[in-house]
Design a protein around this motif. Structure first.
Motif, PDB file in Angstrom:
ATOM      1  N   GLU A 156      15.796  34.840  83.614  1.00  0.00           N
ATOM      2  CA  GLU A 156      16.850  34.593  82.636  1.00  0.00           C
ATOM      3  C   GLU A 156      18.044  33.890  83.260  1.00  0.00           C
ATOM      4  OE1 GLU A 156      16.506  37.932  79.136  1.00  0.00           O
ATOM      5  OE2 GLU A 156      17.474  38.518  81.006  1.00  0.00           O
ATOM      6  N   LYS A 157      18.344  34.226  84.505  1.00  0.00           N
ATOM      7  CA  LYS A 157      19.436  33.545  85.192  1.00  0.00           C
ATOM      8  C   LYS A 157      19.103  32.075  85.419  1.00  0.00           C
ATOM      9  CE  LYS A 157      21.383  37.510  87.580  1.00  0.00           C
ATOM     10  NZ  LYS A 157      21.593  38.151  88.878  1.00  0.00           N
ATOM     11  N   GLN A 158      17.838  31.788  85.693  1.00  0.00           N
ATOM     12  CA  GLN A 158      17.432  30.411  85.976  1.00  0.00           C
ATOM     13  C   GLN A 158      17.205  29.599  84.705  1.00  0.00           C
ATOM     14  OE1 GLN A 158      13.948  30.707  88.405  1.00  0.00           O
ATOM     15  NE2 GLN A 158      15.031  31.642  90.130  1.00  0.00           N
ATOM     16  N   LEU A 159      16.583  30.211  83.699  1.00  0.00           N
ATOM     17  CA  LEU A 159      16.206  29.474  82.494  1.00  0.00           C
ATOM     18  C   LEU A 159      17.162  29.692  81.323  1.00  0.00           C
ATOM     19  CD1 LEU A 159      12.366  30.203  82.517  1.00  0.00           C
ATOM     20  CD2 LEU A 159      13.531  28.145  83.333  1.00  0.00           C
ATOM     21  N   GLY A 160      17.974  30.712  81.406  1.00  0.00           N
ATOM     22  CA  GLY A 160      18.833  31.062  80.288  1.00  0.00           C
ATOM     23  C   GLY A 160      18.105  32.055  79.378  1.00  0.00           C
ATOM     24  N   SER A 161      18.877  32.838  78.657  1.00  0.00           N
ATOM     25  CA  SER A 161      18.262  33.875  77.829  1.00  0.00           C
ATOM     26  C   SER A 161      18.222  33.504  76.350  1.00  0.00           C
ATOM     27  CB  SER A 161      19.030  35.195  77.993  1.00  0.00           C
ATOM     28  OG  SER A 161      20.376  35.020  77.594  1.00  0.00           O
ATOM     29  N   GLY A 162      18.659  32.293  76.002  1.00  0.00           N
ATOM     30  CA  GLY A 162      18.731  31.918  74.595  1.00  0.00           C
ATOM     31  C   GLY A 162      17.460  31.347  74.021  1.00  0.00           C
ATOM     32  N   GLY A 163      16.492  30.971  74.859  1.00  0.00           N
ATOM     33  CA  GLY A 163      15.271  30.359  74.348  1.00  0.00           C
ATOM     34  C   GLY A 163      14.362  31.368  73.664  1.00  0.00           C
ATOM     35  N   LEU A 164      13.594  30.873  72.714  1.00  0.00           N
ATOM     36  CA  LEU A 164      12.671  31.723  71.972  1.00  0.00           C
ATOM     37  C   LEU A 164      11.654  32.386  72.897  1.00  0.00           C
ATOM     38  CD1 LEU A 164      11.465  32.744  69.293  1.00  0.00           C
ATOM     39  CD2 LEU A 164      10.093  30.649  69.251  1.00  0.00           C
ATOM     40  N   GLU A 165      11.133  31.633  73.834  1.00  0.00           N
ATOM     41  CA  GLU A 165      10.105  32.170  74.732  1.00  0.00           C
ATOM     42  C   GLU A 165      10.652  33.325  75.559  1.00  0.00           C
ATOM     43  OE1 GLU A 165      10.975  28.944  74.672  1.00  0.00           O
ATOM     44  OE2 GLU A 165       9.273  28.020  73.652  1.00  0.00           O
ATOM     45  N   MET A 166      11.857  33.157  76.086  1.00  0.00           N
ATOM     46  CA  MET A 166      12.440  34.206  76.921  1.00  0.00           C
ATOM     47  C   MET A 166      12.752  35.451  76.081  1.00  0.00           C
ATOM     48  SD  MET A 166      13.170  35.299  79.842  1.00  0.00           S
ATOM     49  CE  MET A 166      12.964  33.852  80.842  1.00  0.00           C
ATOM     50  N   ARG A 167      13.217  35.254  74.865  1.00  0.00           N
ATOM     51  CA  ARG A 167      13.497  36.412  74.004  1.00  0.00           C
ATOM     52  C   ARG A 167      12.213  37.158  73.662  1.00  0.00           C
ATOM     53  NH1 ARG A 167      17.236  33.477  69.698  1.00  0.00           N
ATOM     54  NH2 ARG A 167      15.156  32.664  69.356  1.00  0.00           N
ATOM     55  N   ARG A 168      11.126  36.393  73.442  1.00  0.00           N
ATOM     56  CA  ARG A 168       9.842  37.047  73.128  1.00  0.00           C
ATOM     57  C   ARG A 168       9.328  37.844  74.317  1.00  0.00           C
ATOM     58  NH1 ARG A 168       5.512  33.539  69.993  1.00  0.00           N
ATOM     59  NH2 ARG A 168       4.567  35.583  70.034  1.00  0.00           N
ATOM     60  N   VAL A 169       9.427  37.277  75.508  1.00  0.00           N
ATOM     61  CA  VAL A 169       8.951  37.986  76.701  1.00  0.00           C
ATOM     62  C   VAL A 169       9.795  39.229  76.934  1.00  0.00           C
ATOM     63  CG1 VAL A 169       8.721  37.818  79.202  1.00  0.00           C
ATOM     64  CG2 VAL A 169       7.951  35.935  77.778  1.00  0.00           C
ATOM     65  N   ARG A 170      11.102  39.124  76.744  1.00  0.00           N
ATOM     66  CA  ARG A 170      11.985  40.283  76.925  1.00  0.00           C
ATOM     67  C   ARG A 170      11.650  41.364  75.881  1.00  0.00           C
ATOM     68  NH1 ARG A 170      14.398  42.659  80.822  1.00  0.00           N
ATOM     69  NH2 ARG A 170      15.327  40.736  81.554  1.00  0.00           N
ATOM     70  N   ALA A 171      11.418  40.947  74.632  1.00  0.00           N
ATOM     71  CA  ALA A 171      11.076  41.915  73.588  1.00  0.00           C
ATOM     72  C   ALA A 171       9.737  42.583  73.886  1.00  0.00           C
ATOM     73  CB  ALA A 171      11.030  41.234  72.223  1.00  0.00           C
ATOM     74  N   ASP A 172       8.765  41.810  74.365  1.00  0.00           N
ATOM     75  CA  ASP A 172       7.466  42.393  74.719  1.00  0.00           C
ATOM     76  C   ASP A 172       7.605  43.404  75.859  1.00  0.00           C
ATOM     77  OD1 ASP A 172       6.253  40.896  72.766  1.00  0.00           O
ATOM     78  OD2 ASP A 172       5.484  39.359  74.134  1.00  0.00           O
ATOM     79  N   ALA A 173       8.411  43.076  76.844  1.00  0.00           N
ATOM     80  CA  ALA A 173       8.628  43.992  77.964  1.00  0.00           C
ATOM     81  C   ALA A 173       9.303  45.272  77.480  1.00  0.00           C
ATOM     82  CB  ALA A 173       9.464  43.319  79.050  1.00  0.00           C
ATOM     83  N   ASP A 174      10.250  45.143  76.553  1.00  0.00           N
ATOM     84  CA  ASP A 174      10.914  46.328  76.000  1.00  0.00           C
ATOM     85  C   ASP A 174       9.937  47.187  75.208  1.00  0.00           C
ATOM     86  OD1 ASP A 174      13.296  45.536  77.150  1.00  0.00           O
ATOM     87  OD2 ASP A 174      14.080  44.617  75.306  1.00  0.00           O
ATOM     88  N   HIS A 175       9.033  46.541  74.452  1.00  0.00           N
ATOM     89  CA  HIS A 175       8.024  47.296  73.709  1.00  0.00           C
ATOM     90  C   HIS A 175       7.082  48.035  74.665  1.00  0.00           C
ATOM     91  CE1 HIS A 175       8.729  44.484  70.117  1.00  0.00           C
ATOM     92  NE2 HIS A 175       9.259  45.658  69.844  1.00  0.00           N
ATOM     93  N   LEU A 176       6.717  47.391  75.748  1.00  0.00           N
ATOM     94  CA  LEU A 176       5.875  48.064  76.743  1.00  0.00           C
ATOM     95  C   LEU A 176       6.584  49.286  77.318  1.00  0.00           C
ATOM     96  CD1 LEU A 176       4.269  45.120  78.742  1.00  0.00           C
ATOM     97  CD2 LEU A 176       3.074  46.873  77.426  1.00  0.00           C
ATOM     98  N   ARG A 177       7.859  49.136  77.599  1.00  0.00           N
ATOM     99  CA  ARG A 177       8.638  50.255  78.148  1.00  0.00           C
ATOM    100  C   ARG A 177       8.656  51.423  77.149  1.00  0.00           C
ATOM    101  NH1 ARG A 177      11.778  50.462  82.319  1.00  0.00           N
ATOM    102  NH2 ARG A 177      11.870  48.210  82.558  1.00  0.00           N
ATOM    103  N   GLU A 178       8.848  51.127  75.857  1.00  0.00           N
ATOM    104  CA  GLU A 178       8.861  52.170  74.831  1.00  0.00           C
ATOM    105  C   GLU A 178       7.485  52.825  74.710  1.00  0.00           C
ATOM    106  OE1 GLU A 178      10.148  50.233  71.279  1.00  0.00           O
ATOM    107  OE2 GLU A 178      12.147  49.813  72.087  1.00  0.00           O
ATOM    108  N   SER A 179       6.430  52.025  74.790  1.00  0.00           N
ATOM    109  CA  SER A 179       5.078  52.561  74.675  1.00  0.00           C
ATOM    110  C   SER A 179       4.744  53.481  75.838  1.00  0.00           C
ATOM    111  CB  SER A 179       4.059  51.424  74.597  1.00  0.00           C
ATOM    112  OG  SER A 179       4.261  50.662  73.443  1.00  0.00           O
TER     113      SER A 179
END
Length: 96
Positions: free
Chosen positions: A25-48
């Motif tokens: 996120e520091k290198q690519l920025g956190s505003g892109g759709l792809e980065m938000r999707r990967v972050r959301a998927d990682a958060d869902h994994l953490r919840e699961s």
């Protein structure tokens, strides 16, 4: 390995993933759709994994569902006054 050890290993991997995503996120920025999707998927994994941990900590034997007693007494006929007999039509009408 026990279930607890496996869950701890998965949690460590998720922590590593989170740190790696932070660097990306520091290198690519956190505003892109792809980065938000990967972050959301990682958060869902953490919840699961948290849900799995709660399930594993619960009792080892499955609980039996609570039984509900249904009385043998007939239902009150006034409950069915405004209904049609299924497949038979209304009481006061005849088939064509």
């Amino acid at each position: 390995m026990s279930v607890h050890d496996d869950l701890t290993s998965v949690q460590r991997c998720l922590d590593d993933l989170s740190r790696s995503l932070g660097r990306l996120e520091k290198q690519l920025g956190s505003g892109g759709l792809e980065m938000r999707r990967v972050r959301a998927d990682a958060d869902h994994l953490r919840e699961s994994v948290a849900l799995l941990r709660e399930t594993a900590a619960g009792p080892a034997t499955p609980r039996k569902p609570e039984l509900v007693t249904i009385p043998d007494t007939p239902y009150d006929d006034s409950l069915w006054v405004d209904t049609d007999d299924e497949g038979l039509g209304a009481r006061d009408r005849h088939a064509p």
